[in-house]
Design a protein around this motif. Structure first.
Motif, PDB file in Angstrom:
ATOM      1  N   VAL A 196       0.974  -1.261  -0.083  1.00  0.00           N
ATOM      2  CA  VAL A 196      -0.090  -0.181   0.141  1.00  0.00           C
ATOM      3  C   VAL A 196       0.829   1.316   0.159  1.00  0.00           C
ATOM      4  N   ALA A 197       0.521   2.174  -0.925  1.00  0.00           N
ATOM      5  CA  ALA A 197       1.334   3.568  -0.916  1.00  0.00           C
ATOM      6  C   ALA A 197      -0.041   4.478  -0.296  1.00  0.00           C
ATOM      7  N   ASP A 198       0.881   5.149   0.811  1.00  0.00           N
ATOM      8  CA  ASP A 198       0.088   6.033   1.671  1.00  0.00           C
ATOM      9  C   ASP A 198      -0.327   7.248   0.837  1.00  0.00           C
ATOM     10  N   ASN A 199       0.588   7.847  -0.063  1.00  0.00           N
ATOM     11  CA  ASN A 199       0.200   9.173  -0.870  1.00  0.00           C
ATOM     12  C   ASN A 199       0.663   8.914  -2.049  1.00  0.00           C
ATOM     13  N   PRO A 200       0.242   9.965  -2.934  1.00  0.00           N
ATOM     14  CA  PRO A 200       0.808   9.781  -4.424  1.00  0.00           C
ATOM     15  C   PRO A 200       2.346  10.212  -3.979  1.00  0.00           C
ATOM     16  N   GLY A 201       3.037   9.397  -5.180  1.00  0.00           N
ATOM     17  CA  GLY A 201       4.272   9.659  -5.289  1.00  0.00           C
ATOM     18  C   GLY A 201       5.025   8.461  -6.172  1.00  0.00           C
ATOM     19  N   SER A 202       6.407   8.933  -6.527  1.00  0.00           N
ATOM     20  CA  SER A 202       7.185   8.061  -7.571  1.00  0.00           C
ATOM     21  C   SER A 202       7.990   7.013  -6.905  1.00  0.00           C
ATOM     22  N   GLY A 214      22.751  -8.223 -17.066  1.00  0.00           N
ATOM     23  CA  GLY A 214      21.644  -7.064 -17.197  1.00  0.00           C
ATOM     24  C   GLY A 214      20.697  -7.085 -16.049  1.00  0.00           C
ATOM     25  N   TYR A 215      21.114  -7.529 -14.814  1.00  0.00           N
ATOM     26  CA  TYR A 215      20.026  -7.494 -13.875  1.00  0.00           C
ATOM     27  C   TYR A 215      20.034  -6.060 -13.323  1.00  0.00           C
ATOM     28  N   ALA A 216      21.349  -5.430 -13.223  1.00  0.00           N
ATOM     29  CA  ALA A 216      21.655  -4.181 -12.696  1.00  0.00           C
ATOM     30  C   ALA A 216      20.708  -3.272 -13.307  1.00  0.00           C
ATOM     31  N   GLY A 217      20.205  -3.147 -14.539  1.00  0.00           N
ATOM     32  CA  GLY A 217      19.326  -2.162 -14.921  1.00  0.00           C
ATOM     33  C   GLY A 217      17.903  -2.335 -15.031  1.00  0.00           C
ATOM     34  N   MET A 218      17.833  -3.760 -14.274  1.00  0.00           N
ATOM     35  CA  MET A 218      16.546  -4.052 -14.219  1.00  0.00           C
ATOM     36  C   MET A 218      15.642  -3.437 -13.227  1.00  0.00           C
ATOM     37  N   GLU A 219      15.196  -2.313 -13.433  1.00  0.00           N
ATOM     38  CA  GLU A 219      14.548  -1.154 -12.738  1.00  0.00           C
ATOM     39  C   GLU A 219      13.223  -0.908 -13.175  1.00  0.00           C
ATOM     40  N   PHE A 220      12.280  -0.493 -12.467  1.00  0.00           N
ATOM     41  CA  PHE A 220      11.109   0.008 -12.749  1.00  0.00           C
ATOM     42  C   PHE A 220      10.441   1.200 -12.013  1.00  0.00           C
ATOM     43  N   GLU A 221       9.312   1.556 -12.282  1.00  0.00           N
ATOM     44  CA  GLU A 221       8.885   2.876 -11.532  1.00  0.00           C
ATOM     45  C   GLU A 221       7.514   2.491 -11.102  1.00  0.00           C
ATOM     46  N   VAL A 222       7.079   2.411  -9.748  1.00  0.00           N
ATOM     47  CA  VAL A 222       5.837   2.503  -9.409  1.00  0.00           C
ATOM     48  C   VAL A 222       5.195   3.800  -8.790  1.00  0.00           C
ATOM     49  N   LEU A 223       4.179   4.317  -9.661  1.00  0.00           N
ATOM     50  CA  LEU A 223       3.735   5.724  -9.627  1.00  0.00           C
ATOM     51  C   LEU A 223       2.264   5.732  -8.928  1.00  0.00           C
ATOM     52  N   ALA A 224       2.149   6.094  -7.395  1.00  0.00           N
ATOM     53  CA  ALA A 224       1.099   6.225  -6.813  1.00  0.00           C
ATOM     54  C   ALA A 224       0.341   7.195  -7.157  1.00  0.00           C
ATOM     55  N   GLN A 225      -0.936   7.083  -7.608  1.00  0.00           N
ATOM     56  CA  GLN A 225      -1.787   8.341  -8.110  1.00  0.00           C
ATOM     57  C   GLN A 225      -2.869   8.491  -7.211  1.00  0.00           C
ATOM     58  N   THR A 226      -3.621   9.681  -7.497  1.00  0.00           N
ATOM     59  CA  THR A 226      -5.005   9.731  -6.741  1.00  0.00           C
ATOM     60  C   THR A 226      -5.982   8.629  -7.458  1.00  0.00           C
ATOM     61  N   HIS A 227      -6.982   8.644  -6.906  1.00  0.00           N
ATOM     62  CA  HIS A 227      -7.909   7.473  -7.493  1.00  0.00           C
ATOM     63  C   HIS A 227      -8.552   8.291  -8.952  1.00  0.00           C
ATOM     64  N   GLU A 228      -8.588   9.605  -8.863  1.00  0.00           N
ATOM     65  CA  GLU A 228      -9.122  10.033 -10.281  1.00  0.00           C
ATOM     66  C   GLU A 228      -7.915   9.973 -11.413  1.00  0.00           C
ATOM     67  N   ASP A 229      -6.663  10.294 -10.915  1.00  0.00           N
ATOM     68  CA  ASP A 229      -5.802  10.204 -11.821  1.00  0.00           C
ATOM     69  C   ASP A 229      -5.494   8.731 -12.300  1.00  0.00           C
ATOM     70  N   PHE A 230      -5.774   7.781 -11.507  1.00  0.00           N
ATOM     71  CA  PHE A 230      -5.440   6.387 -11.889  1.00  0.00           C
ATOM     72  C   PHE A 230      -6.692   6.112 -12.811  1.00  0.00           C
ATOM     73  N   ASN A 231      -7.765   6.313 -12.590  1.00  0.00           N
ATOM     74  CA  ASN A 231      -9.084   6.018 -13.437  1.00  0.00           C
ATOM     75  C   ASN A 231      -8.799   6.465 -14.608  1.00  0.00           C
ATOM     76  N   GLN A 232      -8.484   7.886 -14.758  1.00  0.00           N
ATOM     77  CA  GLN A 232      -8.182   8.582 -15.927  1.00  0.00           C
ATOM     78  C   GLN A 232      -7.025   7.811 -16.929  1.00  0.00           C
ATOM     79  N   TRP A 233      -5.902   7.262 -16.283  1.00  0.00           N
ATOM     80  CA  TRP A 233      -4.919   6.594 -17.008  1.00  0.00           C
ATOM     81  C   TRP A 233      -5.501   5.395 -17.397  1.00  0.00           C
ATOM     82  N   ILE A 234      -6.324   4.537 -17.023  1.00  0.00           N
ATOM     83  CA  ILE A 234      -6.913   3.450 -17.237  1.00  0.00           C
ATOM     84  C   ILE A 234      -7.669   3.561 -18.588  1.00  0.00           C
ATOM     85  N   THR A 235      -8.469   4.814 -18.478  1.00  0.00           N
ATOM     86  CA  THR A 235      -9.364   5.069 -19.693  1.00  0.00           C
ATOM     87  C   THR A 235      -8.331   5.641 -20.995  1.00  0.00           C
TER      88      THR A 235
END
Length: 333
Positions: A196-202, A214-235
């Motif tokens: 669970v992410a408490d607040n929006p953030g990267s 190649g494992y050292a560059g195997m990174e990804f971003e988890v972006l926690a958004q507001t519910h409105e932004d997340f739903n808009q992203w899905i759309t």
């Protein structure tokens, strides 16, 4: 005497010189969710006990060395033969047992707690995300939303996320330090974790398991958004992202580094790597020719870049990445 002090000063300065470039930002001590806080509390509890042990042991060591040092008045002293002290034997046997118990109880309790939805979020419906590890990228499938991403995952804030982890090839370690601990992703198996992410953030995620150059560059971003932004992203994804085909997916699983990709469907339609009878997608003959050493190429999301969709049909090849491996804005979050 002066030369001795000078040597001590030099010895003390050498570590400072070599450690000046070390990063002081320790993400695990800045938790951004209840799971990470549980782990941080456990780490702090363990550190407190370790500090206590170190202080006591070194204090006793210094005291004993000083008290029983050789002096002019005891040069010829011969200690009497003794058979030991039963009381002392009991004390220094009981103390380690008590310390182990003090560390074991909260550790076991935390391990069981981390397998469930975090306390206080039991009434909230979790969002399920299937995580597939491949060399050397992360694939996130949203079966409920019908979309799939590569090397990034958007999640709503203050909502339990149920990650189901597996691998298409070698074993990987899925870790988002700011949100929780690591867990292994293994082919033809499935492990689970709640975050669970408490607040929006990267937040940065990575593979903490060595499994190739190649494992050292195997990174990804988890972006926690507001519910409105997340739903808009899905759309937006459903309206603009390309469809993923089985042929493209098999090409994507080859040992390469990719940028951020987004699709309006998931590979779960034809393969679930957690299934014991699923197809194996390892490509051992390609590993010896893999030239990238830990670099992740960043480009605009393919569902926002129409020209990229037309030219590359929804995925990047190694050659494309070499020519287009410049940084780009991370649209879509």
């Amino acid at each position: 005497m002066k030369s001795t002090r000078f040597v001590v000063l030099i010895i003390a300065l050498i570590p400072m010189i070599f450690l000046t470039g070390c990063e002081t930002n320790m993400v695990v001590f800045e938790p951004q969710g209840p799971v990470a806080r549980t782990i941080t509390d456990l780490i702090n509890w363990s550190l407190a006990w370790m500090l206590l042990v170190v202080v006591v042991v070194f204090s006793l060591f210094g005291y004993i060395v000083w008290k029983y040092r050789e002096r002019p008045d005891n040069m010829d002293y011969e200690p009497p033969e003794e058979h030991g002290s039963t009381v002392l034997e009991i004390i220094w046997t009981a103390i380690p047992i008590l310390i182990v118990i003090a560390l074991t109880i909260p550790t076991v309790q935390a391990l069981y707690d981390l397998e469930e939805v975090p306390e206080g979020y039991e009434d909230k419906e979790p969002i399920t995300i299937h995580v597939t590890a491949a060399d050397w990228k992360w694939i996130f499938s949203y079966p409920e939303q019908g979309i799939e991403t590569v090397n990034y995952a958007n999640i709503p804030e203050d909502t339990p996320i149920h990650f189901k982890l597996t691998s298409a090839s070698t074993m990987q370690s899925f870790w988002i330090p700011a949100l929780g601990g690591q867990k292994y992703a293994m082919a033809k198996m499935e492990t689970e974790m709640y975050l669970v992410a408490d607040n929006p953030g990267s937040y940065v995620g990575k593979n903490s398991n060595f499994n190739g150059r190649g494992y050292a560059g195997m990174e990804f971003e988890v972006l926690a958004q507001t519910h409105e932004d997340f739903n808009q992203w899905i759309t937006d994804v459903k309206e603009t992202a390309p469809e993923l085909t089985e042929e493209e997916y098999e090409e994507l699983l080859k040992p390469t580094h990719l940028g951020r990709l987004t699709y309006a469907n998931t590979h779960l339609e034809w393969v679930d790597h957690a299934n014991m009878h699923s197809k194996t997608y390892t490509n051992p003959e390609l590993y010896r020719y893999h030239g990238y050493q830990g670099k992740t190429f960043e480009e605009e999301d393919n569902y926002r870049n129409k020209e990229t969709n037309l030219e590359h049909n929804g995925h990047h090849s190694d050659e494309d990445d070499e020519h287009e491996g410049h940084g780009g804005e991370h649209d879509g979050h």
